[in-house]
Scaffold this motif. Sequence first.
Motif, PDB file in Angstrom:
ATOM      1  N   ASP A  39       4.552   5.061  19.217  1.00 13.84           N
ATOM      2  CA  ASP A  39       4.622   6.179  18.276  1.00 13.84           C
ATOM      3  C   ASP A  39       4.146   7.494  18.879  1.00 13.84           C
ATOM      4  O   ASP A  39       4.631   8.561  18.511  1.00 13.84           O
ATOM      5  CB  ASP A  39       3.762   5.875  17.042  1.00 13.84           C
ATOM      6  N   GLU A  40       3.193   7.399  19.832  1.00 22.52           N
ATOM      7  CA  GLU A  40       2.478   8.604  20.224  1.00 22.52           C
ATOM      8  C   GLU A  40       3.144   9.407  21.337  1.00 22.52           C
ATOM      9  O   GLU A  40       2.786  10.566  21.569  1.00 22.52           O
ATOM     10  CB  GLU A  40       1.042   8.249  20.635  1.00 22.52           C
TER      11      GLU A  40
ATOM     12  N   ASP B 233       6.049  -2.370  11.566  1.00 23.67           N
ATOM     13  CA  ASP B 233       5.817  -2.920  12.901  1.00 23.67           C
ATOM     14  C   ASP B 233       4.918  -4.147  12.843  1.00 23.67           C
ATOM     15  O   ASP B 233       5.102  -5.103  13.602  1.00 23.67           O
ATOM     16  CB  ASP B 233       5.204  -1.858  13.815  1.00 23.67           C
TER      17      ASP B 233
ATOM     18  N   SER C  35      14.364   1.123  15.147  1.00 22.93           N
ATOM     19  CA  SER C  35      13.642   2.301  14.687  1.00 22.93           C
ATOM     20  C   SER C  35      13.497   3.262  15.856  1.00 22.93           C
ATOM     21  O   SER C  35      13.598   2.851  17.024  1.00 22.93           O
ATOM     22  CB  SER C  35      12.261   1.891  14.156  1.00 22.93           C
TER      23      SER C  35
ATOM     24  N   PHE D 131      -0.539   0.138  14.091  1.00 25.76           N
ATOM     25  CA  PHE D 131       0.868  -0.044  13.734  1.00 25.76           C
ATOM     26  C   PHE D 131       1.089   0.109  12.239  1.00 25.76           C
ATOM     27  O   PHE D 131       0.272  -0.325  11.433  1.00 25.76           O
ATOM     28  CB  PHE D 131       1.357  -1.427  14.145  1.00 25.76           C
ATOM     29  N   ASN D 132       2.246   0.680  11.882  1.00 21.43           N
ATOM     30  CA  ASN D 132       2.582   0.770  10.466  1.00 21.43           C
ATOM     31  C   ASN D 132       2.967  -0.616   9.940  1.00 21.43           C
ATOM     32  O   ASN D 132       3.101  -1.572  10.707  1.00 21.43           O
ATOM     33  CB  ASN D 132       3.699   1.786  10.223  1.00 21.43           C
TER      34      ASN D 132
ATOM     35  N   ILE E 104       6.941  -0.836  21.386  1.00 19.88           N
ATOM     36  CA  ILE E 104       6.738   0.057  20.248  1.00 19.88           C
ATOM     37  C   ILE E 104       5.798   1.178  20.674  1.00 19.88           C
ATOM     38  O   ILE E 104       4.717   0.926  21.184  1.00 19.88           O
ATOM     39  CB  ILE E 104       6.137  -0.692  19.043  1.00 19.88           C
TER      40      ILE E 104
ATOM     41  N   ASN F  10      10.984   4.473  17.076  1.00 18.33           N
ATOM     42  CA  ASN F  10       9.755   4.287  17.853  1.00 18.33           C
ATOM     43  C   ASN F  10       9.769   3.018  18.695  1.00 18.33           C
ATOM     44  O   ASN F  10       8.748   2.626  19.241  1.00 18.33           O
ATOM     45  CB  ASN F  10       8.523   4.266  16.931  1.00 18.33           C
ATOM     46  N   ASN F  11      10.939   2.359  18.820  1.00 12.68           N
ATOM     47  CA  ASN F  11      10.917   1.113  19.584  1.00 12.68           C
ATOM     48  C   ASN F  11      12.129   0.941  20.482  1.00 12.68           C
ATOM     49  O   ASN F  11      13.154   1.607  20.332  1.00 12.68           O
ATOM     50  CB  ASN F  11      10.750  -0.099  18.663  1.00 12.68           C
TER      51      ASN F  11
END
Length: 269
Positions: free
Chosen positions: A159-160, A123, A184, A119-120, A157, A186-187
Motif C-alpha cells: 500500500d505504501e 487483504d 486490486s 492490512f485492510n 501486497i 495494491n497487489n
Amino acid sequence: MNQHLIFMDIDGTLVNNDYVVSQKTIETIKKYQKEGHIFYISTGRMLISARQVAKSISPETLEVASNGSIFEIGDTIHTASLSTNALTEIYHQSIDKKASVFFFTSKDVFYTLTLPSYFNNNDQQRLAVQDKTQHIQIKNLDDLLTHQGQIINAILIMDENPKILKSIKTELEASQDISLSSSSSNNIEITAKNVNKAYAIHHLKNFYHIPTDQIISFGDGQNDIEMFQHSGVSVAMKNASDEVKKYADYVTESNINDGIAVFLNKYFK
C-alpha cells in the motif's frame, strides 16, 4: 433448460462488505443448483478460504482457488505449482525491493519479510488461515525451495509505495515462468505460466462437456478478465472498475445488493 457452468469471484462479487454471502444469494444459488446448474467459487484466495465460502452456500458448491492454480474436478484436486525458477525470481524481487511476498499452498501461507498488521480487511481475508501457526516465515531462498511443489501461487501486497510495486511488476513480467494478474491496485498476483481463472474454466468445461455459450462468470477485478474472455456470458458487478466492465457482456447490481442473484433470476426467467 440447458445445464450451465457458473463461476463466481468472492471478494467484491459474491460476498458483501461483511465478507459473507447474503441469504438471498444463497437461496438463489441453491434454487438453480436444484435445476442442475453447476456453481464454482472462482477466486484468488487459497483453497481453504475458498472452501469455507463455498460450503457456507451448499455442499454442492465447488472451488477454483488461487487464481486457477487449484480446483476440484470430479473426485480429484488439480494443481499447478510454481517452478523452482519462478520461486527464485519472486524471492529475489522480494529481497531486492524489500517487499514481503506471500506464498500459498492449499492450507499454509509462507512469507518472506514481515507479516504486516496494517492490512485492510480485504487483504486480511486473502491471507486468512485457520491457525496463525500456518503463517510461516521464509528465512532464505533454500528454505523457500524446500517447499517447491507445494506452493501453487503467490501475492505481493503493498500500500505504501506504488512505484516499487510497479517496478516489481515490470521485472516479473519479463519472466518466462510466471503469469501476473491483480485483484486490486495494491497487489500483484502470481501464478505459474499461463495459469489463471480461464485455465480452470478450460479444464472444467471439457470435463463437464458444457459449451462456452453455457458458461457464466461473475467478477469485479482485473484477475477476472481472462475468465470473462473465456465465458459465453460475462457479468461485471456494478462496483467493478470501468476497465473491468469493458470486458463484460453485462453489468449487474453491486456485491452489497445481491448482484449475482439479481442477474441469475433475470437470466433464467
